[in-house]
Design a protein around this motif. Sequence first.
Motif, PDB file in Angstrom:
ATOM      1  N   ASN A 245       0.836  -1.190   0.000  1.00 16.52           N
ATOM      2  CA  ASN A 245       0.000   0.000   0.000  1.00 16.52           C
ATOM      3  C   ASN A 245       0.869   1.238   0.000  1.00 16.52           C
ATOM      4  OD1 ASN A 245      -1.268   2.147   2.124  1.00 16.52           O
ATOM      5  ND2 ASN A 245      -2.817   1.349   0.726  1.00 16.52           N
ATOM      6  N   LEU A 246       0.472   2.200  -0.817  1.00 18.22           N
ATOM      7  CA  LEU A 246       1.161   3.486  -0.883  1.00 18.22           C
ATOM      8  C   LEU A 246       0.146   4.579  -0.572  1.00 18.22           C
ATOM      9  CD1 LEU A 246       3.439   5.477  -1.727  1.00 18.22           C
ATOM     10  CD2 LEU A 246       2.685   5.179  -4.094  1.00 18.22           C
ATOM     11  N   LYS A 247       0.474   5.416   0.405  1.00 17.90           N
ATOM     12  CA  LYS A 247      -0.422   6.508   0.766  1.00 17.90           C
ATOM     13  C   LYS A 247       0.161   7.833   0.295  1.00 17.90           C
ATOM     14  CE  LYS A 247      -2.779   4.582   4.803  1.00 17.90           C
ATOM     15  NZ  LYS A 247      -2.302   3.213   4.661  1.00 17.90           N
ATOM     16  N   ILE A 248      -0.603   8.556  -0.501  1.00 19.21           N
ATOM     17  CA  ILE A 248      -0.227   9.894  -0.937  1.00 19.21           C
ATOM     18  C   ILE A 248      -1.371  10.816  -0.551  1.00 19.21           C
ATOM     19  CG2 ILE A 248       0.413  11.364  -2.865  1.00 19.21           C
ATOM     20  CD1 ILE A 248       1.404   8.887  -4.324  1.00 19.21           C
ATOM     21  N   ALA A 249      -1.137  11.591   0.491  1.00 12.96           N
ATOM     22  CA  ALA A 249      -2.172  12.480   1.043  1.00 12.96           C
ATOM     23  C   ALA A 249      -3.407  11.640   1.367  1.00 12.96           C
ATOM     24  CB  ALA A 249      -2.476  13.599   0.061  1.00 12.96           C
TER      25      ALA A 249
END
Length: 114
Positions: free
Chosen positions: A95-99
């Motif tokens: 998982n990648l969280k951007i804002a």
Amino acid sequence: VQLQASGGGLVQAGDSLRLSCAASGRTFRDYDMAWYRQAPGKEREWVATIVPSGATNYADSVKGRFTVSRDVAKNTVYLQMNSLKPEDTAVYYCNLKIASLSYWGQGTQVTVSS
């Protein structure tokens, strides 16, 4: 952003596996990357996170056995899993969280036999 997870498989209890998650479309070095897993019939649960500074955090169930790391040049995050247990059997997702946005890989199956 695309995340491609790989490295899962069928192993015996006590064995090790290393999962990889390659990111494309965006460099992840400025964002939190995490691993989650979902066992059959259960909710998806958080496993580990690596933040831009390189600091890591782990769920109690994997602490001391799993290690999350990254290769910024390859835009890839890894999950080294040692001393695997049957209860680690699950589909593992990166998982990648951007804002406020959250990107998921397609998952890779890990099965640990007793």
